[in-house]
Motif scaffolding. Structure first.
Motif, short mmCIF file in Angstrom:
data_model
loop_
_atom_site.label_atom_id
_atom_site.label_comp_id
_atom_site.label_asym_id
_atom_site.label_seq_id
_atom_site.Cartn_x
_atom_site.Cartn_y
_atom_site.Cartn_z
N ALA A 98 0.86 -1.19 0.00
CA ALA A 98 0.00 0.00 0.00
C ALA A 98 0.89 1.23 0.00
N ALA A 99 0.54 2.22 -0.82
CA ALA A 99 1.38 3.40 -0.98
C ALA A 99 1.21 4.40 0.15
N MET A 100 0.05 4.38 0.83
CA MET A 100 -0.22 5.35 1.90
C MET A 100 -0.94 4.64 3.05
N THR A 101 -0.76 5.18 4.23
CA THR A 101 -1.53 4.72 5.37
C THR A 101 -1.60 5.84 6.40
N LEU A 102 -2.58 5.79 7.25
CA LEU A 102 -2.74 6.74 8.35
C LEU A 102 -2.58 5.98 9.65
N GLY A 103 -1.78 6.51 10.57
CA GLY A 103 -1.57 5.80 11.82
C GLY A 103 -0.84 6.64 12.84
N GLY A 104 -0.60 6.06 13.99
CA GLY A 104 0.05 6.77 15.09
C GLY A 104 1.51 7.05 14.82
N THR A 105 2.02 8.08 15.47
CA THR A 105 3.43 8.44 15.29
C THR A 105 4.37 7.37 15.83
N TRP A 106 3.86 6.47 16.68
CA TRP A 106 4.71 5.39 17.18
C TRP A 106 5.15 4.46 16.05
N LEU A 107 4.46 4.52 14.91
CA LEU A 107 4.84 3.69 13.77
C LEU A 107 6.13 4.17 13.11
N VAL A 108 6.56 5.39 13.45
CA VAL A 108 7.84 5.87 12.92
C VAL A 108 8.95 4.89 13.29
N SER A 109 8.96 4.46 14.54
CA SER A 109 9.98 3.52 14.98
C SER A 109 9.73 2.13 14.42
N THR A 110 8.47 1.78 14.15
CA THR A 110 8.14 0.48 13.57
C THR A 110 8.63 0.39 12.13
N TYR A 111 8.51 1.49 11.39
CA TYR A 111 8.86 1.49 9.97
C TYR A 111 10.32 1.82 9.69
N LYS A 112 11.08 2.06 10.71
CA LYS A 112 12.45 2.53 10.48
C LYS A 112 13.33 1.51 9.75
N ASP A 113 12.96 0.25 9.75
CA ASP A 113 13.78 -0.77 9.11
C ASP A 113 13.20 -1.31 7.79
N VAL A 114 12.12 -0.67 7.29
CA VAL A 114 11.56 -1.16 6.02
C VAL A 114 12.54 -0.90 4.89
N ASP A 115 12.39 -1.65 3.78
CA ASP A 115 13.36 -1.60 2.70
C ASP A 115 13.05 -0.57 1.62
N PHE A 116 11.97 0.17 1.76
CA PHE A 116 11.63 1.19 0.76
C PHE A 116 11.75 2.59 1.37
N LYS A 117 11.88 3.59 0.49
CA LYS A 117 11.96 4.97 0.95
C LYS A 117 10.56 5.46 1.30
N TRP A 118 10.48 6.16 2.43
CA TRP A 118 9.17 6.61 2.91
C TRP A 118 9.30 7.93 3.63
N ASP A 119 8.15 8.57 3.86
CA ASP A 119 8.15 9.83 4.60
C ASP A 119 6.77 10.05 5.21
N ILE A 120 6.60 11.21 5.84
CA ILE A 120 5.37 11.49 6.59
C ILE A 120 4.80 12.86 6.22
#
Length: 416
Positions: free
Chosen positions: A258-280
């Motif tokens: 999925a290209a976009m999602t809405l969620g809590g800021t705590w997911l910043v630390s959850t997504y820190k190791d994903v293999d694609f480039k992302w932002d907020i």
């Protein structure tokens, strides 16, 4: 706060039906400690051991600290049992709704006359703390930090589709248009993931113009209808997967589907190791509406009947200090409770591929409101299920906005 803790703990804020009675009993009870020795301290919170507590113990070897750590699923039930039984901890981490309820029923200590000794500059708190304090008659605890809700987006997918990155000025029209362009016809990629956290729904309702909470009850109008239709349109057009609940919920964004999602800021630390480039970016609003997102926190409060007030106050002072807030921010990914500490950037949990738009997170903290989290959570979770039922075509708009909202507000009133 991490995702699992937030999801599970919030279900239990109203888990005990006679909570007001429990608290009334607690006001007449006693501390859990059998000794008046201020070198003994009991503190409760949920799930994993907290780094700031470990830091305090290391810095204060003369204080014997007993940590009561309870799984998030059971925390509120356990805490209410301890309060009723007169074994409440000296310092307790409380959810937003319990913070208000405990204060009103004399469970927790009023701290207004201790602000100076605790090193607290109340003018430095984030605006939402002032808002909740004005609803009561003072300070009965202090926030461990703040989490809000924001938009996450996969920059690689946006680049491949030639779609401009989201901005903090995006509306739902922008979001919908991007979701359509970013969805692949073969079903391998959605433009948007369905909300997997109930707070997102309440943020969207507020971003559509509704108050969300007013005078201790849910307050919805046309904003709820707009939000339901916005989400249903995304699902009906297959730009967003059908919502799921319970064990069926999966994070399509983290999975790269999925290209976009809405969620809590705590997911910043959850997504820190994903293999694609992302932002907020901040939560998009309905066209012509206001910026809104739900603020999440928990409050460190002191048992009104504690026999170890000196040690309890020393712990709270540490947790609200720059050292304590830094430790909390870095371990949980939350923004600090104080505006002056935002510039220090302690909360910036940088991953290998994102994010970089930290200003969006800072903006979300200023815009966030203590809304639906101030009322009993079981009704708000049940209503979240009704929102999803409408999106799936299983119930009508009038049933959700009428009967189900009225039912939720009755349950909220009964839980007070």
């Amino acid at each position: 706060m991490n995702t699992n803790a937030k999801r599970t703990v919030m279900r239990l804020v109203a888990g005990v039906a006679a909570v007001a009675t429990l608290m009334g009993t607690a006001a007449c009870g006693s501390s859990n400690s059998s000794s008046s020795d201020d070198n003994t301290l009991t503190v409760s919170y949920w799930d994993d051991e907290m780094q700031p507590i470990k830091d305090f113990i290391k810095a204060n070897p003369d204080i014997k600290v007993k940590q009561i750590r309870v799984p998030g699923d059971d925390y509120n039930t356990k805490l209410n049992q301890m309060i009723v039984g007169g074994t409440a901890p000296d310092v307790m981490l409380t959810q937003e709704a319990d913070y208000v309820r405990f204060a009103k029923n004399g469970v927790t200590m009023k701290l207004d006359d201790k602000l100076k000794d605790l090193g607290i500059d109340k003018s430095d708190f984030q605006p939402a703390v002032t808002d909740i304090t004005n609803q009561m008659d003072g300070y009965y605890g202090f926030p461990q930090g703040f989490a809000t809700e924001i938009m996450y987006y996969n920059k690689d997918m946006f680049d491949a589709a030639g779609v401009a990155y989201p901005t903090d000025d995006w509306t739902w029209d922008d979001y919908t248009a991007a979701a359509e362009k970013l969805t692949k016809a073969d079903g391998s990629q959605y433009g948007s993931d369905s909300p997997t956290f109930n707070g997102v729904w309440y943020s969207l309702i507020g971003a559509a113009g509704d108050k969300v909470v007013d005078n201790g009850k849910l307050s919805f109008g046309n904003g709820l209808k707009k939000t339901l239709e916005f989400q249903k349109n995304l699902v009906d057009n297959k730009w967003q997967p059908q919502p799921a609940s319970g064990s069926k919920v999966s994070d399509m964004f983290a999975a790269g589907k999925a290209a976009m999602t809405l969620g809590g800021t705590w997911l910043v630390s959850t997504y820190k190791d994903v293999d694609f480039k992302w932002d907020i970016a901040t939560i998009p609003t309905a066209p012509g509406a206001k910026k809104y997102n739900s603020l999440h926190t928990s409050f460190w409060a002191i048992n009104a009947k504690t026999k170890h007030s000196a040690a309890a106050e020393k712990l709270v002072k540490f947790l609200m200090s720059k050292e304590g807030q830094k430790s909390m921010s870095q371990s949980l990914g939350n923004t600090p409770a104080f505006q002056s500490m935002m510039a220090d950037g302690y909360y910036k949990v940088q991953g290998k591929n994102g994010p970089s738009n930290w200003s969006s997170l800072e903006a979300s903290a200023k815009e966030a409101k203590l809304g639906y989290t101030l009322v009993a959570s079981t009704p708000t979770f049940n209503l979240y299920d009704q929102f999803n039922a409408y999106v799936l075509g299983q119930t009508s708009l009038s049933e959700v906005t009428g009967t189900q909202v009225a039912k939720a507000n009755k349950e909220i009133t009964d839980a007070q």
